[in-house]
Scaffold this motif. Structure first.
Motif, mmCIF file in Angstrom:
data_model
loop_
_atom_site.group_PDB
_atom_site.id
_atom_site.type_symbol
_atom_site.label_atom_id
_atom_site.label_comp_id
_atom_site.label_asym_id
_atom_site.label_seq_id
_atom_site.Cartn_x
_atom_site.Cartn_y
_atom_site.Cartn_z
ATOM 1 N N ILE A 106 0.832 -1.205 0.000
ATOM 2 C CA ILE A 106 0.000 0.000 0.000
ATOM 3 C C ILE A 106 0.867 1.255 0.000
ATOM 4 O O ILE A 106 0.610 2.217 -0.724
ATOM 5 C CB ILE A 106 -0.947 -0.019 1.214
ATOM 6 N N LEU A 107 1.920 1.233 0.794
ATOM 7 C CA LEU A 107 2.788 2.400 0.900
ATOM 8 C C LEU A 107 3.534 2.684 -0.402
ATOM 9 O O LEU A 107 3.931 3.825 -0.659
ATOM 10 C CB LEU A 107 3.788 2.210 2.048
ATOM 11 N N ARG A 108 3.725 1.667 -1.222
ATOM 12 C CA ARG A 108 4.518 1.828 -2.447
ATOM 13 C C ARG A 108 3.656 1.905 -3.703
ATOM 14 O O ARG A 108 4.176 1.929 -4.818
ATOM 15 C CB ARG A 108 5.503 0.666 -2.575
ATOM 16 N N THR A 109 2.326 1.928 -3.527
ATOM 17 C CA THR A 109 1.421 1.933 -4.677
ATOM 18 C C THR A 109 0.755 3.302 -4.834
ATOM 19 O O THR A 109 0.354 3.911 -3.836
ATOM 20 C CB THR A 109 0.323 0.855 -4.490
ATOM 21 N N PRO A 110 0.606 3.814 -6.041
ATOM 22 C CA PRO A 110 -0.066 5.106 -6.261
ATOM 23 C C PRO A 110 -1.476 5.120 -5.683
ATOM 24 O O PRO A 110 -2.172 4.097 -5.675
ATOM 25 C CB PRO A 110 -0.085 5.239 -7.789
ATOM 26 N N ARG A 111 -1.913 6.282 -5.241
ATOM 27 C CA ARG A 111 -3.194 6.407 -4.566
ATOM 28 C C ARG A 111 -4.380 5.992 -5.446
ATOM 29 O O ARG A 111 -5.389 5.493 -4.943
ATOM 30 C CB ARG A 111 -3.396 7.868 -4.121
ATOM 31 N N ALA A 112 -4.290 6.172 -6.726
ATOM 32 C CA ALA A 112 -5.443 5.925 -7.606
ATOM 33 C C ALA A 112 -5.701 4.450 -7.887
ATOM 34 O O ALA A 112 -6.753 4.082 -8.414
ATOM 35 C CB ALA A 112 -5.240 6.678 -8.925
ATOM 36 N N VAL A 113 -4.762 3.590 -7.555
ATOM 37 C CA VAL A 113 -4.905 2.157 -7.865
ATOM 38 C C VAL A 113 -5.961 1.526 -6.957
ATOM 39 O O VAL A 113 -6.001 1.783 -5.750
ATOM 40 C CB VAL A 113 -3.561 1.427 -7.691
ATOM 41 N N SER A 114 -6.812 0.703 -7.545
ATOM 42 C CA SER A 114 -7.855 0.031 -6.781
ATOM 43 C C SER A 114 -7.266 -1.088 -5.924
ATOM 44 O O SER A 114 -6.299 -1.746 -6.323
ATOM 45 C CB SER A 114 -8.903 -0.561 -7.728
ATOM 46 N N MET A 115 -7.868 -1.312 -4.765
ATOM 47 C CA MET A 115 -7.405 -2.385 -3.879
ATOM 48 C C MET A 115 -7.552 -3.746 -4.545
ATOM 49 O O MET A 115 -6.764 -4.651 -4.291
ATOM 50 C CB MET A 115 -8.185 -2.359 -2.565
ATOM 51 N N SER A 116 -8.558 -3.889 -5.388
ATOM 52 C CA SER A 116 -8.751 -5.179 -6.074
ATOM 53 C C SER A 116 -7.605 -5.484 -7.025
ATOM 54 O O SER A 116 -7.370 -6.650 -7.368
ATOM 55 C CB SER A 116 -10.076 -5.179 -6.842
ATOM 56 N N ASP A 117 -6.858 -4.445 -7.436
ATOM 57 C CA ASP A 117 -5.727 -4.653 -8.346
ATOM 58 C C ASP A 117 -4.420 -4.906 -7.607
ATOM 59 O O ASP A 117 -3.496 -5.520 -8.163
ATOM 60 C CB ASP A 117 -5.559 -3.443 -9.258
ATOM 61 N N VAL A 118 -4.309 -4.419 -6.381
ATOM 62 C CA VAL A 118 -3.046 -4.552 -5.656
ATOM 63 C C VAL A 118 -3.056 -5.708 -4.657
ATOM 64 O O VAL A 118 -2.013 -6.208 -4.260
ATOM 65 C CB VAL A 118 -2.701 -3.230 -4.925
ATOM 66 N N MET A 119 -4.244 -6.153 -4.291
ATOM 67 C CA MET A 119 -4.331 -7.194 -3.258
ATOM 68 C C MET A 119 -3.935 -8.561 -3.808
ATOM 69 O O MET A 119 -3.955 -8.803 -5.020
ATOM 70 C CB MET A 119 -5.750 -7.263 -2.694
ATOM 71 N N LYS A 120 -3.596 -9.464 -2.887
ATOM 72 C CA LYS A 120 -3.307 -10.857 -3.229
ATOM 73 C C LYS A 120 -4.555 -11.683 -2.916
ATOM 74 O O LYS A 120 -5.020 -11.709 -1.774
ATOM 75 C CB LYS A 120 -2.119 -11.367 -2.409
ATOM 76 N N ARG A 121 -5.097 -12.332 -3.927
ATOM 77 C CA ARG A 121 -6.353 -13.064 -3.736
ATOM 78 C C ARG A 121 -6.149 -14.405 -3.036
ATOM 79 O O ARG A 121 -7.038 -14.882 -2.331
ATOM 80 C CB ARG A 121 -7.065 -13.276 -5.076
ATOM 81 N N GLU A 122 -4.993 -15.026 -3.246
ATOM 82 C CA GLU A 122 -4.727 -16.290 -2.571
ATOM 83 C C GLU A 122 -4.331 -16.003 -1.119
ATOM 84 O O GLU A 122 -3.381 -15.273 -0.874
ATOM 85 C CB GLU A 122 -3.607 -17.073 -3.261
ATOM 86 N N GLN A 123 -5.053 -16.590 -0.194
ATOM 87 C CA GLN A 123 -4.728 -16.374 1.211
ATOM 88 C C GLN A 123 -5.099 -17.613 2.013
ATOM 89 O O GLN A 123 -5.903 -18.440 1.579
ATOM 90 C CB GLN A 123 -5.457 -15.146 1.757
ATOM 91 N N THR A 124 -4.497 -17.730 3.174
ATOM 92 C CA THR A 124 -4.778 -18.852 4.065
ATOM 93 C C THR A 124 -5.838 -18.419 5.062
ATOM 94 O O THR A 124 -5.606 -17.515 5.875
ATOM 95 C CB THR A 124 -3.501 -19.291 4.814
ATOM 96 N N LEU A 125 -7.014 -19.041 4.978
ATOM 97 C CA LEU A 125 -8.114 -18.723 5.887
ATOM 98 C C LEU A 125 -8.177 -19.769 6.998
ATOM 99 O O LEU A 125 -8.058 -20.972 6.748
ATOM 100 C CB LEU A 125 -9.440 -18.681 5.126
ATOM 101 N N ILE A 126 -8.365 -19.306 8.214
ATOM 102 C CA ILE A 126 -8.393 -20.184 9.380
ATOM 103 C C ILE A 126 -9.834 -20.342 9.868
ATOM 104 O O ILE A 126 -10.446 -19.353 10.286
ATOM 105 C CB ILE A 126 -7.535 -19.615 10.530
ATOM 106 N N PRO A 127 -10.415 -21.552 9.824
ATOM 107 C CA PRO A 127 -11.759 -21.758 10.392
ATOM 108 C C PRO A 127 -11.754 -21.463 11.884
ATOM 109 O O PRO A 127 -10.789 -21.780 12.584
ATOM 110 C CB PRO A 127 -12.032 -23.239 10.122
ATOM 111 N N VAL A 128 -12.819 -20.885 12.377
ATOM 112 C CA VAL A 128 -12.846 -20.394 13.749
ATOM 113 C C VAL A 128 -12.703 -21.507 14.776
ATOM 114 O O VAL A 128 -12.240 -21.283 15.902
ATOM 115 C CB VAL A 128 -14.149 -19.575 13.979
#
Length: 465
Positions: free
Chosen positions: A206-228
């Motif tokens: 986030i700190l290194r990305t221009p302000r106008a870029v959408s979060m959907s473009d900079v985020m990583k979609r693959e993630q490890t989800l932990i069941p509660v």
């Protein structure tokens, strides 16, 4: 509920903390308290890091802890209690008013507050919860509704979640303008309208990305989800396997309900490793602060179990009493056979229990593991058999005796290798903790088989009638 702010603990301050907690330092503080010089005692303790204050309380003899706690009461806050040994912490909390415990819990993240409250008596627990603010109470009650040692108990609810249609600039403005945010976080979770996590974004991106870029473009979609409801040991394995810094926790519907950070996992890994080692020895919690009665009850049951398994081995010896009377060398050598087999079984068992705990040993590779341990057992057995067989033949001037003990060693080490694998694996398949009772059964098998193989072969070889 506010977030805890940790003091920066540099190598120098860590070194100083170690010196502060020398026996002389602890003794000096306690002498000040005993002499009634409360202000001087507080001044001496105040510079310490919260973890060092917790250590100071733990190092204080039990009959002096209450006096020390009263003298430095203002310094024993939530950060100190969260670092403290469970037994010592419970002892101190019992002496506090529910409103005082509630004030301490309100200072902490949810996971640390739950750790303090969950072991309290039900009546005291209700009193503390009543004294909390409604929002804090609701968060802690929800956490307490999850199983013990689950992700729900471990997670903290203080996190940053933003919608995916936001831009990086929107996120930065949100972080700067919103006052009631988590103090320590490493990534931001991106959620859909149903508050389900769809991605994650490291702060550095986030700190290194221009302000106008959408979060959907900079985020990583693959993630490890932990069941509660996932067990904390499995959570720790995921952090180790995927090198996670933090991870999102989701409920049964997939909604984001909290996060777990690596600092919590470090504690879990340490606790689980120590717990398995203590369970293998039947030493209970193995805590030097545990009450004598609890330590006695935890250990004596396994000693009684060992007594009965020892009777099995003794009954086998009794069957060959006549042979032992005729040849004293049998009595001299048979403990060696049992001891070597026991050590071999313990080695294999420790490896297998650890492999089960880290998910390295599963149904898909159990047979391969058994074959591997048989090969290792044959190599070990052959090496020890040659050394001991030659030694016994020379010392007792009896080649047949050397051959018998060599054969018995090979048999017992082979059985030890099999028992070291099969006993913990069987317990695990039955849904039992393989670390709890494996050592008792493996010891029984190796002792009994060692005596039976050695004495049985001796009689068969005609060394004794």
């Amino acid at each position: 509920m506010t977030d805890e702010t940790d003091t920066v603990h540099t190598p120098e301050s860590a070194h100083e903390g170690h010196e502060h907690l020398s026996p002389d330092f602890v003794r000096a503080v306690l002498e000040l308290v005993e002499a009634g010089e409360i202000e001087a005692a507080r001044e001496k303790v105040e510079p310490l890091h919260p973890a060092d204050i917790a250590d100071l309380v733990e190092l204080t003899p039990g009959d002096q802890r209450q006096a020390l706690a009263a003298a430095i009461a203002g310094l024993i806050d939530g950060d100190v209690l969260s670092e403290m040994n469970d037994w010592v912490r419970d002892e101190l909390i019992e002496a506090l008013d529910p409103h005082e415990v509630a004030d301490i819990a309100a200072e902490l993240d949810t996971d640390d507050a739950v750790a303090i409250i969950e072991d309290m008596e039900e009546e005291d627990q209700r009193a503390v919860l009543r004294a909390l603010d409604p929002d804090d109470r609701a968060a802690i009650e929800e956490a307490l509704s999850y199983p013990e040692e689950s992700a729900g108990r471990l997670m903290q609810r203080e996190l940053i979640a933003v919608p995916e249609h936001w831009t990086v600039g929107d996120v930065l403005d949100f972080l700067r303008k919103t006052e009631d945010l988590a103090t320590d976080f490493w990534e931001i979770f991106v959620v859909d309208p149903g508050h389900k996590p769809v991605g994650t974004c490291a702060l550095s991106w986030i700190l290194r990305t221009p302000r106008a870029v959408s979060m959907s473009d900079v985020m990583k979609r693959e993630q490890t989800l932990i069941p509660v409801e996932m067990d904390q040991e499995e959570v720790a394995l995921k952090f180790q396997k995927y090198a996670l810094i933090s991870a999102a926790v989701v409920d049964d519907s997939g909604r984001l309900v909290g996060m777990i950070t690596v600092d919590d996992i470090v504690h879990i890994i340490s606790e689980e490793a120590g717990e398995d080692a203590l369970l293998l020895s039947g030493a209970g919690d193995g805590d030097i602060n545990e009450p004598v009665r609890d330590s006695y009850l935890a250990r004596v049951r396994w000693l009684i179990a060992n007594l009965f398994t020892a009777l099995v081995a003794s009954s086998i010896i009794a069957l060959f009493g006549g042979a032992i009377e005729q040849m004293v060398a049998l009595a001299v050598l048979m403990p060696i056979v049992a001891s070597v087999g026991g050590n071999a079984g313990t080695q294999t068992m420790a490896i297998v229990v650890r492999a089960l705990a880290t998910n390295q040993l599963t149904q898909s590779n159990t047979v391969r593991t058994i074959r591997r341990e048989i090969l290792v057992a044959l190599l070990n057995g052959g090496t020890i058999a040659v050394l001991l067989g030659i030694g016994a033949a020379v010392v007792f001037a009896n080649a047949a005796l050397g051959g018998v003990i060599a054969a018995a060693i090979v048999i017992n080490i082979l059985v030890a290798g099999l028992a070291g694998v099969l006993v913990p694996v069987t317990l695990d398949r039955m849904g039992q903790d393989p670390a709890v009772a494996s050592s008792v059964f493996v010891t029984m098998v190796t002792d009994s088989m060692g005596f039976l193989a050695f004495l049985g072969l001796a009689v068969a070889a005609g060394l004794a009638g």
